[in-house]
Motif scaffolding. Structure first.
Motif, PDB file in Angstrom:
ATOM      1  N   ARG A  47       0.926  -1.348   0.073  1.00  0.00           N
ATOM      2  CA  ARG A  47       0.091   0.074  -0.137  1.00  0.00           C
ATOM      3  C   ARG A  47       0.994   1.617   0.062  1.00  0.00           C
ATOM      4  O   ARG A  47       0.629   2.310  -0.779  1.00  0.00           O
TER       5      ARG A  47
ATOM      6  N   ASP B  81      -8.703   0.370 -11.560  1.00  0.00           N
ATOM      7  CA  ASP B  81      -9.077   0.790 -10.001  1.00  0.00           C
ATOM      8  C   ASP B  81     -10.095   1.840 -10.109  1.00  0.00           C
ATOM      9  O   ASP B  81      -9.761   3.179 -10.248  1.00  0.00           O
TER      10      ASP B  81
ATOM     11  N   LYS C 262       0.715  -4.811  -8.457  1.00  0.00           N
ATOM     12  CA  LYS C 262      -0.748  -5.468  -8.753  1.00  0.00           C
ATOM     13  C   LYS C 262      -0.695  -6.871  -9.173  1.00  0.00           C
ATOM     14  O   LYS C 262      -1.240  -7.470  -8.698  1.00  0.00           O
TER      15      LYS C 262
ATOM     16  N   LEU D 196      -3.807  -7.745  -7.469  1.00  0.00           N
ATOM     17  CA  LEU D 196      -4.750  -6.786  -7.280  1.00  0.00           C
ATOM     18  C   LEU D 196      -5.389  -6.676  -8.850  1.00  0.00           C
ATOM     19  O   LEU D 196      -4.616  -6.842  -9.691  1.00  0.00           O
TER      20      LEU D 196
ATOM     21  N   ASP E  89     -12.113   3.526  -8.460  1.00  0.00           N
ATOM     22  CA  ASP E  89     -12.270   4.484  -7.445  1.00  0.00           C
ATOM     23  C   ASP E  89     -11.189   5.737  -7.762  1.00  0.00           C
ATOM     24  O   ASP E  89     -11.277   6.769  -7.792  1.00  0.00           O
ATOM     25  N   ARG E  90      -9.942   5.055  -7.726  1.00  0.00           N
ATOM     26  CA  ARG E  90      -8.818   5.964  -7.932  1.00  0.00           C
ATOM     27  C   ARG E  90      -8.860   6.818  -9.426  1.00  0.00           C
ATOM     28  O   ARG E  90      -8.655   7.747  -9.367  1.00  0.00           O
TER      29      ARG E  90
END
Lengths: 108, 108
Positions: free
Chosen positions: A11, B55, B46, B51, B57-58
């Motif tokens: 993160r 993304d 990622k 991941l 939201d980003r």
């Protein structure tokens, strides 16, 4: 190292990279704002002197030069060309607007 | 002032503006080369940690931020948004390539 540690490290690294991306994007937006100031002036000059909005020879030279710059910067030359075409399409749209009414000084 | 004088003055002014545009384009190409170096690292992170490549939201936050930056720089916010979407589409394509083979370190 626990899963939680990995998550936090990942993160933190992701955030570090995203901060750099955001800084670069802000720089690019401001460079492009300056670029459109230049092309607005080009558009007004062209309109005042009845030159055509598009200039295929100039565009071909720009694309060839940018492809070479991209290559040396290890950026995909095809992407650089697509990007320039995307920007030029917007510029020509502006030039056509100015040519239709050269007294107008639009904000874009 | 003769027509010839006007033509020469216009030509000189056009060249001056085009030199600035070319300088800005070189700067943008190099900024984007640096941006893709960052997003390549994001892509590898990622992929290594499973991941998802995109993304939403980003991306929504990036678009909102860039629209505000564009507005303050007097650049069309809709154009800035289209441009970012164009770049993000390329980035996601890279991430998917990396996710398919995270050991590969592609040059783009």
């Amino acid at each position: 190292m626990t899963t939680r540690d990995i998550d936090e490290n990942v993160r933190a690294e992701l955030n570090r990279l995203r901060e750099s991306i955001d800084n670069i994007d802000a720089a690019v937006v401001h460079m492009l704002a300056e670029r459109f100031k230049c092309t607005q002036q080009v558009g007004r000059l062209k309109a005042q002197h009845h030159l055509p909005p598009a200039d295929p020879d100039r565009e071909a030279r720009q694309i060839e030069r940018l492809r070479q710059l991209a290559e040396s910067a290890r950026l995909d030359p095809a992407f650089a060309e697509k990007l320039l075409n995307f920007i030029i399409a917007e510029v020509i749209r502006h030039h056509e607007t100015i040519a239709a009414d050269p007294d107008v000084a639009p904000r874009r």
